[in-house]
Design a protein around this motif. Structure first.
Motif, PDB file in Angstrom:
ATOM      1  N   LYS A  14       0.866  -1.178   0.000  1.00 47.20           N
ATOM      2  CA  LYS A  14       0.000   0.000   0.000  1.00 47.20           C
ATOM      3  C   LYS A  14       0.912   1.240   0.000  1.00 47.20           C
ATOM      4  N   ASP A  15       0.389   2.343  -0.508  1.00 46.06           N
ATOM      5  CA  ASP A  15       1.200   3.562  -0.614  1.00 46.06           C
ATOM      6  C   ASP A  15       1.791   3.977   0.733  1.00 46.06           C
ATOM      7  N   GLU A  74       2.448   2.079   3.300  1.00 47.56           N
ATOM      8  CA  GLU A  74       3.474   1.110   3.717  1.00 47.56           C
ATOM      9  C   GLU A  74       4.787   1.404   3.016  1.00 47.56           C
ATOM     10  N   GLN A 119       4.162   4.360  -7.349  1.00 49.46           N
ATOM     11  CA  GLN A 119       4.871   4.444  -6.073  1.00 49.46           C
ATOM     12  C   GLN A 119       6.324   4.884  -6.218  1.00 49.46           C
TER      13      GLN A 119
END
Length: 198
Positions: free
Chosen positions: A98-99, A101, A170
Motif C-alpha cells: 500500500k502507498d 506502507e 509508487q
C-alpha cells in the motif's frame, strides 16, 4: 456520442490498473515531490564549509555526504523509472505494498539500511552548487513525468527496499520518501552537540 466521450467511456471501463493515475494521486505525488525537494534544499542552505563537512563520527555521514547520496540516488531512480516506462506494463503482477506502507519503509529512520556501493558518497560533484544544480535538474524531470504521464502506472511492477513489490506510481513516493529520510538524517547531524556553530 462524440469521439472524446467515447474515449472517456472506454477508459472508464478499463481495469483501474490499466488507466492513468487519478487526479488525486497526481496531486498527492506532486505535493510530496515538491515538499520533499524544498525541505531538503532548506536543510542544506546557509551552511558554512565546516558545517557542511562535519562528521558526527568516523562511521556517520556528514551533511555533504548525505546530500551527495540523495542527489546520486535521485539520478539512479530516474534512470530506472525511465527504463521501466519505456516498455509496456506486464499483463499481471504481484500485488504491491500500500502507498502508506511503501512511504513508511523509506521515511522510518529506525529501519537501518546500508546504501549500495554505487550510491555511497565519493565526491561526485566539485562543490555544493554543482550538487544542488544536479539535484534540481533531476527532480524537475521527475516532477515533469508526474505532471504529464498518461501511462497506467499502477500496472507496472518493480522492487522497493527489502524486495517488496511496488507499482509505477509508487516510484514518486519512493523519490519523496528517500529524500525525506535523508533530510531527517541531515537534521540529526545538525543537531549533534559538536556541530560547528558557524
Amino acid at each position: 456520442m462524440n469521439l472524446v466521450h467515447a474515449v472517456q467511456l472506454f477508459v472508464a471501463m478499463l481495469p483501474a490498473s490499466s488507466q492513468p493515475i487519478s487526479s488525486m494521486e497526481r496531486k498527492v505525488a506532486l505535493e510530496r515531490l515538491r515538499t520533499s525537494r524544498d525541505r531538503f534544499l532548506q536543510s542544506i542552505e546557509s551552511l558554512s564549509e565546516s558545517q557542511w563537512r562535519f562528521k558526527p563520527s568516523p562511521f556517520r555521514w556528514s551533511v555533504a555526504e548525505c546530500a551527495e547520496h540523495v542527489a546520486a540516488t535521485e539520478e539512479q531512480y530516474l534512470l530506472t523509472l525511465t527504463r521501466l516506462l519505456e516498455s509496456p506494463p506486464p499483463a499481471d503482477g504481484d500485488s504491491t505494498l500500500k502507498d502508506g506502507e511503501l512511504s513508511a519503509i523509506y521515511t522510518d529512520r529506525n529501519l537501518k539500511r546500508t546504501a549500495p556501493q554505487s550510491l555511497q558518497p565519493k565526491g561526485r560533484w566539485p562543490n555544493r552548487s554543482h550538487l544542488i544544480d544536479h539535484f534540481n535538474q533531476t527532480r524537475a524531470k521527475v516532477i515533469a513525468i508526474a505532471e504529464t504521464t498518461q501511462a497506467p502506472l499502477r500496472a507496472y511492477r518493480s522492487r522497493a527496499a527489502y524486495q517488496n513489490p511496488m507499482d509505477g506510481y509508487q516510484w514518486f513516493l519512493r523519490f519523496a520518501g528517500h529524500c525525506e529520510r535523508h533530510t531527517d538524517q541531515i537534521e540529526e547531524v545538525k543537531g549533534h552537540p559538536d556541530f560547528p556553530k558557524n
